[in-house]
Design a protein around this motif. Structure first.
Motif, PDB file in Angstrom:
ATOM      1  N   ASP A 132      35.156  32.602  35.214  1.00 27.56           N
ATOM      2  CA  ASP A 132      35.120  31.437  36.128  1.00 27.56           C
ATOM      3  C   ASP A 132      36.494  30.987  36.989  1.00 27.56           C
ATOM      4  OD1 ASP A 132      36.422  28.466  36.023  1.00 27.56           O
ATOM      5  OD2 ASP A 132      34.347  28.328  35.687  1.00 27.56           O
ATOM      6  N   ASP A 133      36.239  30.928  38.140  1.00 31.41           N
ATOM      7  CA  ASP A 133      37.217  31.482  39.507  1.00 31.41           C
ATOM      8  C   ASP A 133      38.158  29.863  39.009  1.00 31.41           C
ATOM      9  OD1 ASP A 133      35.763  33.397  40.159  1.00 31.41           O
ATOM     10  OD2 ASP A 133      35.564  32.425  41.780  1.00 31.41           O
ATOM     11  N   GLY A 134      37.996  29.652  38.126  1.00 36.97           N
ATOM     12  CA  GLY A 134      39.475  28.112  38.053  1.00 36.97           C
ATOM     13  C   GLY A 134      40.412  28.384  37.130  1.00 36.97           C
ATOM     14  N   CYS A 135      39.382  28.754  36.172  1.00 36.84           N
ATOM     15  CA  CYS A 135      40.320  29.937  34.663  1.00 36.84           C
ATOM     16  C   CYS A 135      40.965  30.791  35.205  1.00 36.84           C
ATOM     17  CB  CYS A 135      39.181  29.807  34.001  1.00 36.84           C
ATOM     18  SG  CYS A 135      38.791  28.744  32.743  1.00 36.84           S
ATOM     19  N   LEU A 136      41.007  32.015  36.122  1.00 34.25           N
ATOM     20  CA  LEU A 136      41.194  32.281  36.459  1.00 34.25           C
ATOM     21  C   LEU A 136      42.389  33.214  36.936  1.00 34.25           C
ATOM     22  CD1 LEU A 136      38.738  34.968  37.463  1.00 34.25           C
ATOM     23  CD2 LEU A 136      39.816  34.900  35.550  1.00 34.25           C
ATOM     24  N   GLN A 137      41.974  31.329  38.479  1.00 31.95           N
ATOM     25  CA  GLN A 137      43.463  31.140  38.741  1.00 31.95           C
ATOM     26  C   GLN A 137      44.720  30.243  38.464  1.00 31.95           C
ATOM     27  OE1 GLN A 137      41.959  28.246  41.850  1.00 31.95           O
ATOM     28  NE2 GLN A 137      40.259  30.138  43.052  1.00 31.95           N
ATOM     29  N   GLY A 140      46.466  32.994  36.732  1.00 29.83           N
ATOM     30  CA  GLY A 140      47.417  33.969  37.240  1.00 29.83           C
ATOM     31  C   GLY A 140      46.965  35.538  37.458  1.00 29.83           C
ATOM     32  N   ARG A 141      45.784  34.939  37.886  1.00 26.72           N
ATOM     33  CA  ARG A 141      45.327  36.159  37.634  1.00 26.72           C
ATOM     34  C   ARG A 141      45.026  36.892  39.257  1.00 26.72           C
ATOM     35  NH1 ARG A 141      45.504  39.986  33.938  1.00 26.72           N
ATOM     36  NH2 ARG A 141      43.465  41.046  34.601  1.00 26.72           N
ATOM     37  N   ILE A 142      45.107  38.227  39.579  1.00 24.60           N
ATOM     38  CA  ILE A 142      44.779  38.649  40.749  1.00 24.60           C
ATOM     39  C   ILE A 142      43.435  38.572  41.533  1.00 24.60           C
ATOM     40  CG2 ILE A 142      47.320  39.382  40.721  1.00 24.60           C
ATOM     41  CD1 ILE A 142      45.816  42.338  41.091  1.00 24.60           C
ATOM     42  N   HIS A 143      42.181  38.292  40.631  1.00 21.23           N
ATOM     43  CA  HIS A 143      40.967  38.801  40.422  1.00 21.23           C
ATOM     44  C   HIS A 143      40.171  37.510  40.732  1.00 21.23           C
ATOM     45  CE1 HIS A 143      40.743  39.430  36.531  1.00 21.23           C
ATOM     46  NE2 HIS A 143      39.358  38.957  36.698  1.00 21.23           N
ATOM     47  N   ASP A 144      39.124  37.434  41.141  1.00 20.42           N
ATOM     48  CA  ASP A 144      38.339  36.423  41.193  1.00 20.42           C
ATOM     49  C   ASP A 144      36.440  37.182  40.643  1.00 20.42           C
ATOM     50  OD1 ASP A 144      36.560  37.774  42.604  1.00 20.42           O
ATOM     51  OD2 ASP A 144      37.049  36.299  44.990  1.00 20.42           O
ATOM     52  N   SER A 145      36.366  35.973  40.046  1.00 19.90           N
ATOM     53  CA  SER A 145      34.622  36.459  38.988  1.00 19.90           C
ATOM     54  C   SER A 145      33.565  37.411  40.248  1.00 19.90           C
ATOM     55  CB  SER A 145      33.803  35.355  38.587  1.00 19.90           C
ATOM     56  OG  SER A 145      33.478  34.477  40.141  1.00 19.90           O
ATOM     57  N   ARG A 146      33.796  37.551  41.150  1.00 15.93           N
ATOM     58  CA  ARG A 146      33.303  38.402  42.209  1.00 15.93           C
ATOM     59  C   ARG A 146      33.550  39.711  42.093  1.00 15.93           C
ATOM     60  NH1 ARG A 146      33.216  40.435  46.799  1.00 15.93           N
ATOM     61  NH2 ARG A 146      35.491  39.659  47.388  1.00 15.93           N
ATOM     62  N   GLU A 147      34.889  39.685  42.229  1.00 14.24           N
ATOM     63  CA  GLU A 147      35.629  41.413  42.024  1.00 14.24           C
ATOM     64  C   GLU A 147      35.249  42.156  40.238  1.00 14.24           C
ATOM     65  OE1 GLU A 147      39.787  41.466  45.247  1.00 14.24           O
ATOM     66  OE2 GLU A 147      38.805  39.778  43.512  1.00 14.24           O
TER      67      GLU A 147
END
Length: 387
Positions: A132-137, A140-147
């Protein structure tokens, strides 16, 4: 009274201390890399560090190697290759040696996975955490789900058929459906292993000092755990450790060696090791200085050692249980005796107490935690603390 000890299987842990950006929940020895990182000098330091520790493990065979961090996938394949060639010329590697590299999807590049595979890496561990891109942000992660999905597919294209996905649950802003959806996305990538664990606010982290809003409460966290465990079982991932699930015969051999109180040589900045010394039957813990700059300056000399500590017999039951009781199938009492040099009678009162509370069951010399015992694991382990 302790008995003579036979050295158990030996693993090699290699710490790569740099990352692109320190995550706010991370309490590992990781340092944000600035400018060009000194990888060539670091490999030299790792080999000097290994040379200094070699007398402790003469004649022993390395069963597994694990590159942890930090972000080991920041290190280009040529340097991983040079280290592995140097290490395997100094130590005997088992023919089927499991060699794992942790990787951050945000550092995956086309061609790198081919290089790691050619260097001898045969297992990858992806720090996904969430799809989940919101959770990743918020993490503080540097990647998104697509990556994340792209990185796994690149690894598959390079020939990797044995890899782990790290996922966390009870994340800020996450509900039960979101946690389940993360697993569905993971299953679609067909990993052989999934590490699935709850976000915890570790001391000395940004999240501990400033907890993020929206962290699920204990009841919701428990609901997520139970629901996701059922999903993992239904998808063919058998739980074999508190937070580890695997396809048949795809458990992480390196971590299993930790959990069965095996030995491991730790090299690199801040790396910890635990070694059984055959000449006197003692157990030694050794760690290296944490800061990369000091490590680079002192590796391979006595000044590079952060500390040495003997594990006295009175502390061995606690250390053994701290690891072995993480395993769903528990352990054989004969293994306890073999790895600690102590008779099973030394822990009989604590075992009896744990059985009476419904935390453990013992059958034909094999000790297993119950479902209740797994839920109250810290209390069970606490019974074995030395007075």
């Amino acid at each position: 009274m302790s008995q003579p000890l036979t050295p158990p299987p030996l693993s090699l842990y290699v710490h790569i201390p740099w990352c692109v950006r320190k995550c706010p929940y991370c309490d590992f020895n990781s340092h944000e890399g600035r400018g060009e990182l000194p990888f060539a000098a670091y490999v030299d330091a790792l080999l000097a560090d290994l040379d200094h520790d070699l007398p402790l493990v003469w004649g022993r065979t390395v069963q597994t190697v694990f590159f942890g961090g930090g972000t080991p996938s920041l290190m280009p394949p040529d340097f991983i290759d040079r280290f592995l060639q140097g290490a395997s010329s100094r130590l005997r590697f088992a023919p089927a040696c499991e060699i794992t590299l942790e990787t951050n999807p945000g550092t995956a590049e086309h061609g790198r996975f081919d290089g790691y595979r050619n260097a001898g890496v045969n297992r990858l561990s992806f720090g996904i955490q969430s799809f989940d891109d919101g959770c990743l942000q918020r993490l503080g992660r540097i990647h998104d789900s697509r990556e994340a999905e792209t990185a796994v597919k690149l690894a598959r294209d390079a020939g990797f058929d044995n890899f782990n996905l790290d996922l966390m649950y009870a994340l800020p802003g996450q509900d039960l459906a979101m946690a389940a959806h993360d697993l569905e996305r993971a299953f679609a990538l067909q990993p052989t292993h999934i590490s699935h664990y709850q976000l915890t606010l570790e001391p000395n982290t940004v999240f501990a000092a400033r907890p993020p809003a929206g962290i699920p409460d204990d009841d919701l966290g428990w609901d997520m755990q139970e629901h996701c465990q059922a999903m993992l079982a239904g998808a063919g991932y058998a739980q074999y450790e508190v937070s580890a699930y695997a396809r048949p015969d795809r458990q992480c051999a390196h971590n299993l060696n930790y959990w069965t109180y095996g030995d491991y040589l730790g090299i690199g900045a801040g790396a910890h090791g635990k070694l059984t010394l055959g000449h006197d039957g003692s157990i030694l813990r050794r760690w290296k200085h944490k800061h990369p700059t000091r490590y680079l300056a002192d590796a391979g000399t006595p000044a590079g050692i952060g500390g040495d500590e003997q594990v006295e017999p009175a502390r061995r039951p606690f250390e053994f249980m701290l690891n072995a009781l993480r395993l769903v199938d528990g352990f054989a009492l004969a293994l306890f005796e073999k790895r600690t040099g102590l008779p099973a009678a030394a822990i009989q009162p604590q075992l009896d107490e744990a059985v009476s509370r419904g935390w453990l069951r013992i059958d034909a010399g094999h000790v297993r935690p119950t479902a209740l015992g797994r839920r109250f694991a810290n209390d069970v382990i606490g019974l074995f603390l030395a007075d």
